[in-house]
Design a protein around this motif. Sequence first.
Motif, mmCIF file in Angstrom:
data_model
loop_
_atom_site.group_PDB
_atom_site.id
_atom_site.type_symbol
_atom_site.label_atom_id
_atom_site.label_comp_id
_atom_site.label_asym_id
_atom_site.label_seq_id
_atom_site.Cartn_x
_atom_site.Cartn_y
_atom_site.Cartn_z
ATOM 1 N N LYS A 3 44.239 69.611 16.286
ATOM 2 C CA LYS A 3 42.210 69.283 16.584
ATOM 3 C C LYS A 3 41.518 70.312 16.609
ATOM 4 N N ASN A 4 41.973 70.663 17.110
ATOM 5 C CA ASN A 4 41.132 72.317 18.021
ATOM 6 C C ASN A 4 41.551 73.162 18.062
ATOM 7 N N ILE A 5 41.500 74.641 16.795
ATOM 8 C CA ILE A 5 42.728 75.453 16.909
ATOM 9 C C ILE A 5 41.762 76.718 16.842
ATOM 10 N N LEU A 6 42.278 77.592 18.236
ATOM 11 C CA LEU A 6 41.559 79.027 18.636
ATOM 12 C C LEU A 6 42.049 80.218 17.949
ATOM 13 N N VAL A 7 40.881 80.762 17.464
ATOM 14 C CA VAL A 7 41.243 82.145 16.881
ATOM 15 C C VAL A 7 40.714 83.354 17.020
ATOM 16 N N PRO A 8 41.010 83.636 18.065
ATOM 17 C CA PRO A 8 40.577 84.532 18.848
ATOM 18 C C PRO A 8 40.376 85.997 17.475
ATOM 19 N N VAL A 9 39.172 87.192 17.308
ATOM 20 C CA VAL A 9 39.204 87.975 16.499
ATOM 21 C C VAL A 9 38.721 89.412 17.142
ATOM 22 N N ASP A 10 38.749 89.855 16.002
ATOM 23 C CA ASP A 10 38.096 91.832 17.165
ATOM 24 C C ASP A 10 38.376 92.393 16.001
ATOM 25 N N GLY A 11 38.324 91.846 14.497
ATOM 26 C CA GLY A 11 37.724 92.704 13.522
ATOM 27 C C GLY A 11 38.304 93.606 13.182
ATOM 28 N N ASN A 12 39.820 94.062 13.049
ATOM 29 C CA ASN A 12 40.256 94.378 12.103
ATOM 30 C C ASN A 12 41.632 93.927 11.073
ATOM 31 N N GLU A 13 41.979 94.949 10.919
ATOM 32 C CA GLU A 13 42.526 93.908 9.122
ATOM 33 C C GLU A 13 43.366 92.627 9.858
ATOM 34 N N LEU A 14 44.139 93.182 10.452
ATOM 35 C CA LEU A 14 45.276 92.118 10.643
ATOM 36 C C LEU A 14 44.821 90.436 11.344
ATOM 37 N N SER A 15 43.284 90.938 12.372
ATOM 38 C CA SER A 15 43.303 90.194 13.183
ATOM 39 C C SER A 15 41.951 89.491 11.414
ATOM 40 N N ALA A 104 41.106 81.607 28.932
ATOM 41 C CA ALA A 104 39.593 80.602 29.236
ATOM 42 C C ALA A 104 38.404 79.475 28.285
ATOM 43 N N ALA A 105 39.178 80.449 26.973
ATOM 44 C CA ALA A 105 38.096 79.847 25.647
ATOM 45 C C ALA A 105 38.912 78.461 25.582
ATOM 46 N N ALA A 106 40.119 78.694 25.259
ATOM 47 C CA ALA A 106 40.855 77.886 24.525
ATOM 48 C C ALA A 106 41.360 76.454 25.849
ATOM 49 N N THR A 107 40.704 76.977 26.851
ATOM 50 C CA THR A 107 40.595 75.814 27.678
ATOM 51 C C THR A 107 39.595 75.148 27.647
ATOM 52 N N SER A 108 38.457 75.920 27.651
ATOM 53 C CA SER A 108 37.051 75.230 28.072
ATOM 54 C C SER A 108 36.518 74.619 26.434
ATOM 55 N N LYS A 109 37.205 74.903 25.546
ATOM 56 C CA LYS A 109 36.694 74.331 24.181
ATOM 57 C C LYS A 109 38.032 73.544 23.672
ATOM 58 N N GLY A 110 38.816 73.145 25.008
ATOM 59 C CA GLY A 110 39.733 71.759 24.880
ATOM 60 C C GLY A 110 40.342 72.207 23.189
ATOM 61 N N CYS A 111 40.839 73.274 23.320
ATOM 62 C CA CYS A 111 41.724 73.188 21.961
ATOM 63 C C CYS A 111 43.132 73.410 22.276
ATOM 64 N N ASP A 112 43.622 72.649 21.075
ATOM 65 C CA ASP A 112 45.491 72.074 21.465
ATOM 66 C C ASP A 112 46.425 72.969 20.672
ATOM 67 N N LEU A 113 45.460 74.630 20.125
ATOM 68 C CA LEU A 113 46.653 75.407 19.546
ATOM 69 C C LEU A 113 45.779 76.825 19.383
ATOM 70 N N ILE A 114 45.903 78.048 19.703
ATOM 71 C CA ILE A 114 45.536 79.265 19.610
ATOM 72 C C ILE A 114 46.981 79.866 18.875
ATOM 73 N N PHE A 115 45.780 80.365 17.698
ATOM 74 C CA PHE A 115 45.681 81.090 16.336
ATOM 75 C C PHE A 115 45.409 82.479 15.849
ATOM 76 N N MET A 116 46.633 83.158 16.781
ATOM 77 C CA MET A 116 46.124 84.941 16.827
ATOM 78 C C MET A 116 47.561 85.306 16.179
ATOM 79 N N ALA A 117 46.802 86.396 15.374
ATOM 80 C CA ALA A 117 47.179 88.180 15.213
ATOM 81 C C ALA A 117 47.915 89.216 16.506
ATOM 82 N N SER A 118 49.669 88.926 15.235
ATOM 83 C CA SER A 118 49.913 90.039 16.488
ATOM 84 C C SER A 118 50.763 91.457 15.607
ATOM 85 N N HIS A 119 50.478 92.480 16.301
ATOM 86 C CA HIS A 119 50.594 93.763 15.093
ATOM 87 C C HIS A 119 52.372 94.310 15.589
#
Length: 148
Positions: A3-15, A104-119
């Motif tokens: 329902k709610n996916i957290l997407v951490p971003v940092d502005g790099n190409e992979l992100s 903490a953001a995933a918890t506070s926003k009630g996210c049920d998935l974190i979708f994040m990049a890895s180098h």
Amino acid sequence: MFKNILVPVDGNELSDSAVNHACEFAKESGARLTFYYAKPDYIPAYISSEVELGNVSIDEAFASAMRKQAETILTNAAQVAANAGVEYETLSEHCASPHAGIIAAATSKGCDLIFMASHGRRGASALLLGSETQKVLTHCKVPVLVFR
């Protein structure tokens, strides 16, 4: 499913690539996205007679630069989501360590998935540089989808 996916971003190409794929994933699954940027805390590299801990002008300049950087990165992610027709929100907070902020953001926003990049660093470079993704995987109870 999600329902709610957290997407951490940092502005790099992979992100940025992860943002595009997260939007596709969210659109297909009917989820909303929460884009998150972890603003680093200011820690002076050295202390001299010219630079002191707690120097108000330096602290304010750093905070202003981080706000602008967060705004730019989150605006770019929001534009991608808007163009894809995906519901989204943005969030940026100061944190001592990005992985702790992400969790903490995933918890506070009630996210049920974190979708994040890895180098995908391995071996010595992974040990020396560390991996925020690995730290999130180790410490988080929310499922994590790793994009490479």
